[in-house]
Design a protein around this motif. Sequence first.
Motif, PDB file in Angstrom:
ATOM      1  N   GLN A 181       0.694  -1.189  -0.137  1.00  0.00           N
ATOM      2  CA  GLN A 181       0.019  -0.003  -0.001  1.00  0.00           C
ATOM      3  C   GLN A 181       0.650   1.184  -0.136  1.00  0.00           C
ATOM      4  OE1 GLN A 181      -3.530   0.220  -0.145  1.00  0.00           O
ATOM      5  NE2 GLN A 181      -2.823   2.328  -0.709  1.00  0.00           N
ATOM      6  N   TRP A 182       1.814   1.339   0.748  1.00  0.00           N
ATOM      7  CA  TRP A 182       2.999   2.463   0.726  1.00  0.00           C
ATOM      8  C   TRP A 182       3.469   2.583  -0.767  1.00  0.00           C
ATOM      9  CZ3 TRP A 182       8.083   3.606  -0.552  1.00  0.00           C
ATOM     10  CH2 TRP A 182       8.599   4.728  -0.033  1.00  0.00           C
ATOM     11  N   LEU A 183       3.874   1.523  -1.493  1.00  0.00           N
ATOM     12  CA  LEU A 183       4.492   1.636  -2.652  1.00  0.00           C
ATOM     13  C   LEU A 183       3.201   2.334  -3.605  1.00  0.00           C
ATOM     14  CD1 LEU A 183       6.006  -1.828  -2.950  1.00  0.00           C
ATOM     15  CD2 LEU A 183       7.272   0.485  -3.052  1.00  0.00           C
ATOM     16  N   ARG A 184       1.921   1.819  -3.452  1.00  0.00           N
ATOM     17  CA  ARG A 184       0.908   2.599  -4.124  1.00  0.00           C
ATOM     18  C   ARG A 184       0.912   3.920  -4.004  1.00  0.00           C
ATOM     19  NH1 ARG A 184      -1.279   3.092  -7.388  1.00  0.00           N
ATOM     20  NH2 ARG A 184      -3.406   2.891  -7.059  1.00  0.00           N
ATOM     21  N   ASP A 185       0.824   4.371  -2.513  1.00  0.00           N
ATOM     22  CA  ASP A 185       0.552   5.601  -2.127  1.00  0.00           C
ATOM     23  C   ASP A 185       1.669   6.537  -2.640  1.00  0.00           C
ATOM     24  OD1 ASP A 185      -1.759   4.917  -0.945  1.00  0.00           O
ATOM     25  OD2 ASP A 185      -0.813   4.837   1.094  1.00  0.00           O
ATOM     26  N   TYR A 186       2.730   6.007  -2.986  1.00  0.00           N
ATOM     27  CA  TYR A 186       3.986   6.979  -3.067  1.00  0.00           C
ATOM     28  C   TYR A 186       4.454   6.658  -4.663  1.00  0.00           C
ATOM     29  CZ  TYR A 186       3.983   8.644   1.221  1.00  0.00           C
ATOM     30  OH  TYR A 186       3.886   9.365   2.635  1.00  0.00           O
ATOM     31  N   GLY A 187       3.501   6.264  -5.560  1.00  0.00           N
ATOM     32  CA  GLY A 187       3.820   6.346  -7.029  1.00  0.00           C
ATOM     33  C   GLY A 187       3.801   5.186  -7.835  1.00  0.00           C
ATOM     34  N   ALA A 188       3.732   3.968  -7.240  1.00  0.00           N
ATOM     35  CA  ALA A 188       3.549   2.724  -8.087  1.00  0.00           C
ATOM     36  C   ALA A 188       2.215   2.608  -8.583  1.00  0.00           C
ATOM     37  CB  ALA A 188       4.132   1.619  -7.018  1.00  0.00           C
ATOM     38  N   SER A 189       2.200   2.291  -9.767  1.00  0.00           N
ATOM     39  CA  SER A 189       0.774   2.102 -10.577  1.00  0.00           C
ATOM     40  C   SER A 189       0.218   0.655  -9.998  1.00  0.00           C
ATOM     41  CB  SER A 189       0.787   2.208 -11.874  1.00  0.00           C
ATOM     42  OG  SER A 189       1.213   3.585 -12.328  1.00  0.00           O
ATOM     43  N   ARG A 190       0.926  -0.167 -10.428  1.00  0.00           N
ATOM     44  CA  ARG A 190       0.645  -1.647 -10.096  1.00  0.00           C
ATOM     45  C   ARG A 190       1.795  -2.452  -9.194  1.00  0.00           C
ATOM     46  NH1 ARG A 190       0.115  -0.728 -15.366  1.00  0.00           N
ATOM     47  NH2 ARG A 190       2.291  -2.050 -15.904  1.00  0.00           N
ATOM     48  N   VAL A 191       1.296  -2.941  -8.220  1.00  0.00           N
ATOM     49  CA  VAL A 191       2.291  -3.820  -7.124  1.00  0.00           C
ATOM     50  C   VAL A 191       1.598  -5.131  -7.215  1.00  0.00           C
ATOM     51  CG1 VAL A 191       3.062  -4.123  -4.746  1.00  0.00           C
ATOM     52  CG2 VAL A 191       2.615  -1.877  -5.523  1.00  0.00           C
ATOM     53  N   ALA A 192       2.595  -6.043  -7.246  1.00  0.00           N
ATOM     54  CA  ALA A 192       2.375  -7.387  -7.062  1.00  0.00           C
ATOM     55  C   ALA A 192       3.041  -8.205  -5.660  1.00  0.00           C
ATOM     56  CB  ALA A 192       2.785  -8.417  -8.262  1.00  0.00           C
ATOM     57  N   ILE A 193       2.048  -9.011  -5.120  1.00  0.00           N
ATOM     58  CA  ILE A 193       2.584  -9.837  -3.965  1.00  0.00           C
ATOM     59  C   ILE A 193       2.734 -11.123  -4.484  1.00  0.00           C
ATOM     60  CG2 ILE A 193       2.227 -10.412  -1.264  1.00  0.00           C
ATOM     61  CD1 ILE A 193       0.736  -7.746  -1.350  1.00  0.00           C
ATOM     62  N   LEU A 194       3.806 -11.855  -4.377  1.00  0.00           N
ATOM     63  CA  LEU A 194       3.818 -13.227  -4.422  1.00  0.00           C
ATOM     64  C   LEU A 194       4.331 -13.814  -3.028  1.00  0.00           C
ATOM     65  CD1 LEU A 194       4.180 -15.757  -6.353  1.00  0.00           C
ATOM     66  CD2 LEU A 194       6.574 -15.350  -6.438  1.00  0.00           C
ATOM     67  N   ASP A 195       3.259 -14.709  -2.649  1.00  0.00           N
ATOM     68  CA  ASP A 195       3.292 -15.243  -1.063  1.00  0.00           C
ATOM     69  C   ASP A 195       3.804 -16.726  -1.387  1.00  0.00           C
ATOM     70  OD1 ASP A 195       2.813 -16.551   1.346  1.00  0.00           O
ATOM     71  OD2 ASP A 195       1.395 -15.005   1.549  1.00  0.00           O
TER      72      ASP A 195
END
Length: 350
Positions: A181-195
Amino acid sequence: MQTVFSSIQLRHAPVHEISDGQVKAAVETPSRAEAVLAQIRDRRFGSVVPPFEFGPRALRRVHSQSYISFLETFWERWTELGRDGEAFPFVWPIRSLRQEPLPDHVDGLLGRYSMDAGTPLGEFTFAAAKASADTALTAAQLVLEQGHPAAFGLCRPPGHHAGVDFYGGYCYLNNAAIAAQWLRDYGASRVAILDLDYHHGNGTQSIFYERSDVLFLSIHADPRQEYPFFLGHADETGEQAGTGFTRNWPLPYGTGWTGYEPALEEACRWLVVYRPDYLVVSLGLDCFEEDPIGGFRLTSEDFKRLGARLARLNVPTIFLMEGGYATATLGINCLNVLQSFEEARRELAA
């Protein structure tokens, strides 16, 4: 690759847990982080830096204010009742019971904000969990703002079972979700999480289940056989705006690399299609063949293969520690992933 870690994270030191219907010795202990730190030192794997302290806003972007307040004030309320040991819930607001209004009594609050009876709360739990979240945020900052191709957040306690307003599975604050969420809030358009934890990251999935800006992919033990039992099936693919942006690969007990690798390859194909700006890896190492609470059969050499495969994605990557309880080999397996990732990344860049 820099590692982020705070000694405050060691202050959460559970003695007991409840598992298999019995009170047992805790397995999520400070020794886990210490084992990884020892390997980082022995292999001379870059520097270990302390996290920056992020404000409460980063937590509130993922977790409810009432839940954060409960964690912050729990120990004071617990000791006011004359109690001084580790706390475990014993009643939950399931099915026909109400979740609101909130109980006044701390025992009711323990049930309202927990998902299991096996995750102890103690005097330093919130401080350690907050430092663990700051560790994840600092690792994300190293990649987003300082341009590092990858960073490792040695998060302990782990986070992927924690939801918006509940804890469980040794997790209190969802480090991966907070970082994403922090990455999204500070400029990333798309983030992926691989668990990649042996257990499904139910908390992370639930947080982003209706969103398309954070892709959640998970390879884990079949929930019909393993904790958390009630989430992580293959037919869970997201809802509303998030339809199609969750993918689960539940694998049977005893899965080794030959069964694990095809799921990993499929997850990597989804990442290539999604083209995230940043990848957050929930690095659970309890897929190891000797893990005391896992049932997969990955070897130490397999973790090298895993790290090298992730490097080929060529995406800025934030590794965050999740599970892994075979303490004697935990540091070896963790560094096998990270070092192989670094070596493969340098080869690709050459």
